[in-house]
Design an enzyme around this catalytic site. Structure first.
Site, mmCIF file in Angstrom:
data_model
loop_
_atom_site.group_PDB
_atom_site.id
_atom_site.type_symbol
_atom_site.label_atom_id
_atom_site.label_comp_id
_atom_site.label_asym_id
_atom_site.label_seq_id
_atom_site.Cartn_x
_atom_site.Cartn_y
_atom_site.Cartn_z
ATOM 1 N N ASP A 143 50.684 16.948 41.129
ATOM 2 C CA ASP A 143 51.613 15.890 41.519
ATOM 3 C C ASP A 143 51.972 16.088 42.987
ATOM 4 O OD1 ASP A 143 53.528 13.665 40.823
ATOM 5 O OD2 ASP A 143 54.964 15.188 41.503
ATOM 6 N N GLU B 141 47.022 11.693 40.797
ATOM 7 C CA GLU B 141 47.514 10.333 40.597
ATOM 8 C C GLU B 141 46.852 9.402 41.603
ATOM 9 O OE1 GLU B 141 51.800 8.049 39.878
ATOM 10 O OE2 GLU B 141 51.730 10.075 40.723
ATOM 11 N N CYS C 11 58.631 12.353 28.813
ATOM 12 C CA CYS C 11 58.850 13.739 28.394
ATOM 13 C C CYS C 11 57.515 14.356 28.004
ATOM 14 C CB CYS C 11 59.828 13.793 27.222
ATOM 15 S SG CYS C 11 60.079 15.462 26.549
ATOM 16 N N ASP D 155 59.072 17.209 38.984
ATOM 17 C CA ASP D 155 57.702 17.287 39.504
ATOM 18 C C ASP D 155 56.781 18.058 38.563
ATOM 19 O OD1 ASP D 155 58.543 15.891 41.740
ATOM 20 O OD2 ASP D 155 59.067 17.716 42.840
#
Length: 401
Positions: A191, A276, A329, A358
């Site tokens: 991330d 991502e 979650c 993060d």
């Protein structure tokens, strides 16, 4: 997983220090390359308006005719190889345009465009570790910061000069030393961020070096000095412009060096890397975050990661940018209602698990990416999370009144 071994084409870039005669010859070559490119682009644009098609062979014939005119006779004074390569580059630009992969080619600017010239094997001689270009009697004074692969012979040589006045030569060679790493079963979710450059699904956080911030005061002072100079081609303005360019170059060099070390480490340690699919071009439109995002160089990080993974037999998976990795979650799959950017830690209302924002996002990216490799799912939609919702786009469940 079997990995096919292929010989990798690799560019080795070095700095060199030309003599006055070599610098003058290369500067003339840069100008002729730009002139030929613009002339050919203008000719093809006019033909396009007449609904005619002009290809590389036609522009090559035009180049021969241009050299015979009195106005453009100087084109014959430099090596013909970079001029022909400029026409090939223009042909590639039009191929991308017709294939709807790029915009219509633009004219090259004397001040803003990159100064470069490409030589093929007929335009240079490489013997005993010395590189001599066409129209030159002496080899280039190259600083060999790293050796070429044993027995390597460059197929193309590109000479360039950056805005800071530094000269570089890039040699494209077959590199037999690039071999796939041993296959492992490790996978990592990555991330990207601004507080920390990278957060891994393992919990590791890699600090953001903020290279531009370190030199911001020096850069601002140099830019103020440049702004006070009268606009034009004066020597004082050129000197101030080069000082600004040198600071920018130092920042970019440090940033690139850090990204190379980081991406090499990640590719060496992990078989599968999940990131991502961010649209950085749109994100930098945010005026409050544009400078920080540009300094983080997320797009360059992804580019380095992908080509190194291809070299060494690794796999990079890009998860759709609409996947709610931060609000989901990673323990039970519950999707939070809201998650403002200032919330760095949060607790799941369903299972009570405390999350670092993060780290949780990196773990969700890893889970989504592994589903792609195991199930063969696409990026949008990808798979079902533990809660049974799509991995790409999830709607916040309505609360009962």
């Amino acid at each position: 997983m079997s990995v096919t071994t292929t010989c990798v084409k690799r560019a080795f870039k070095y700095r060199f220090f030309p003599t006055d005669a070599q610098a003058a010859e290369l500067s003339r070559t840069f100008g002729c390359v730009r002139k030929v490119y613009n002339l050919a682009l203008a000719a093809r644009t006019e033909a396009w308006a007449r609904q005619e098609r002009v290809n590389y062979n036609a522009t090559s014939a035009m180049l021969t005719a241009w050299k015979k005119t009195g106005e453009l006779a100087y084109l014959a004074e430099v090596s013909s190889v970079p001029l022909q390569q400029a026409l090939r580059h223009l042909q590639a630009a039009f191929t991308g345009f017709f294939g709807k992969r790029a915009k219509y080619p633009r004219f090259k600017s004397r001040k803003r465009s990159r100064k470069s010239a490409e030589y093929t094997t007929s335009g240079f001689r490489f013997r005993d570790g010395e590189l001599t270009l066409a129209k030159m009697s002496e080899p280039l004074d190259i600083v060999w910061s790293r050796p070429l692969p044993a027995g390597a012979q460059p197929s193309t040589v590109t000479v360039s000069q950056d805005s800071a006045g530094r000269w570089f030569v890039s040699m494209l060679c077959d590199d037999p030393t690039v071999n796939p790493f041993p296959v492992t079963d490790t996978a990592v979710g990555i991330d990207v961020g601004l507080d920390h450059l990278l957060t891994l699904s393992t919990g590791e956080k890699i600090a953001n070096p903020r290279h531009e911030r370190r030199d911001r005061a020096r850069l601002a002072k140099a830019q103020r000095t440049l702004a006070r100079k009268a606009k034009g081609d004066g020597a004082n303005r050129a000197k101030a412009r080069r000082k600004v360019a040198r600071i920018h170059a130092r920042i970019a060099d440090r940033r690139r060096d850090g990204l190379h070390k980081l991406t090499t480490r990640l590719v060496r340690e992990n078989q599968t890397l999940v990131i991502e699919d961010l649209t950085v071009r749109n994100m930098v439109r945010n005026r409050r975050l544009a400078r920080a995002i540009s300094d983080a160089a997320w797009a360059e990080f992804r580019s380095l990661l992908e080509y190194k993974a291809g070299w060494y037999g690794r796999e990079v998976i890009a998860v759709d940018r609409f996947f709610p990795s931060s609000k989901l979650c990673s323990h039970c799959g519950t999707l939070a209602m809201k998650m403002p950017l200032n919330v760095r830690t949060w607790t799941c209302e369903s299972c009570g698990t405390a999350h670092d924002r993060d780290v949780n996002a990196a773990r969700n990216l890893l889970a989504a990416g592994l589903a792609v490799t195991v199930c063969g799912a696409g990026v949008r939609p990808q798979r079902s999370t533990p809660g049974g919702q799509s991995a790409a786009k999830q709607k916040v469940p309505r609360r009962e009144p």
